[in-house]
Design a protein around this motif. Structure first.
Motif, mmCIF file in Angstrom:
data_model
loop_
_atom_site.group_PDB
_atom_site.id
_atom_site.type_symbol
_atom_site.label_atom_id
_atom_site.label_comp_id
_atom_site.label_asym_id
_atom_site.label_seq_id
_atom_site.Cartn_x
_atom_site.Cartn_y
_atom_site.Cartn_z
ATOM 1 N N ALA A 112 0.768 -1.274 0.059
ATOM 2 C CA ALA A 112 0.097 0.077 0.031
ATOM 3 C C ALA A 112 0.993 1.393 -0.129
ATOM 4 C CB ALA A 112 -0.833 -0.094 1.275
ATOM 5 N N THR A 113 0.270 2.340 -0.308
ATOM 6 C CA THR A 113 0.859 3.660 -0.137
ATOM 7 C C THR A 113 0.129 4.798 0.346
ATOM 8 O OG1 THR A 113 -0.046 4.476 -2.255
ATOM 9 C CG2 THR A 113 2.246 3.367 -2.419
ATOM 10 N N GLY A 114 0.711 5.674 0.871
ATOM 11 C CA GLY A 114 -0.040 6.811 1.542
ATOM 12 C C GLY A 114 -0.900 6.410 2.894
ATOM 13 N N ALA A 115 -2.041 6.783 2.947
ATOM 14 C CA ALA A 115 -2.879 6.636 4.183
ATOM 15 C C ALA A 115 -2.979 5.132 4.570
ATOM 16 C CB ALA A 115 -4.022 7.424 4.307
ATOM 17 N N ALA A 116 -3.304 4.551 3.112
ATOM 18 C CA ALA A 116 -3.814 2.891 3.354
ATOM 19 C C ALA A 116 -2.309 2.248 3.848
ATOM 20 C CB ALA A 116 -3.798 2.682 1.965
ATOM 21 N N ARG A 117 -1.296 2.691 3.384
ATOM 22 C CA ARG A 117 -0.016 1.969 4.145
ATOM 23 C C ARG A 117 -0.072 2.223 5.534
ATOM 24 N NH1 ARG A 117 5.251 0.441 2.213
ATOM 25 N NH2 ARG A 117 6.735 0.930 4.084
ATOM 26 N N HIS A 118 -0.335 3.270 6.114
ATOM 27 C CA HIS A 118 -0.246 3.624 7.482
ATOM 28 C C HIS A 118 -1.266 2.874 8.043
ATOM 29 C CE1 HIS A 118 0.613 5.714 11.180
ATOM 30 N NE2 HIS A 118 -0.551 5.914 11.308
ATOM 31 N N ALA A 119 -2.551 2.569 7.596
ATOM 32 C CA ALA A 119 -3.480 1.982 7.899
ATOM 33 C C ALA A 119 -3.354 0.421 8.092
ATOM 34 C CB ALA A 119 -4.839 2.153 7.153
#
Length: 145
Positions: A112-119
């Protein structure tokens, strides 16, 4: 700078914190809390079977009903073993292996990238910490008959 008149190891709080009874109580409470996590998760899957089954299907596992039943059995039996202090090492190792195997397909933050990665990274790391807790619990003494 040293202060020879300050000896924290002989302070009443330090002595109480290292008392065998207190240590035993803290270890027991930690063990029970770790075990309850899995007992709760297993019972929650039984009471919410359809939702849990959808999660297994979403993970792409074969024979989802069988996989879910095995998951519930492992979580309830492993959690109960930890709470009871019986078969502690086996229960901890089995649950740790299960978590590692389940975390990779469900929380692949590296895809994932961005917010999805963090999530996905947060639950992944939480599961890594739970595995660490299980490793610590697996080293505790088991209850005597």
């Amino acid at each position: 700078m040293t202060t020879p008149d300050l000896d924290l190891t002989s302070a009443p709080a330090a002595r109480a914190a290292s008392a065998p009874g207190v240590d035993r109580t803290v270890r027991t409470a930690g063990r029970v809390l770790v075990g309850v996590l899995f007992l709760w998760a297993g019972i929650d899957k039984v009471t919410g079977w359809q939702g849990a089954l959808q999660e297994v299907v979403a993970g792409g596992f074969p024979l989802p009903s069988v996989m879910l039943a095995l998951t519930v059995l492992l979580q309830v039996a492993g959690g109960a073993a930890i709470v009871a202090g019986r078969f502690l090492r086996a229960g901890c190792w089995a649950l740790a292996g299960f978590i590692l195997l389940a975390t990779v397909p469900y929380h692949g933050f590296w895809h994932a990238t961005g917010a999805a990665r963090h999530a996905e990274l947060i639950p992944f790391m939480e599961h890594v910490c739970i595995v660490g807790g299980l490793r610590v619990v697996s080293t505790l003494e088991t209850r005597r008959a």
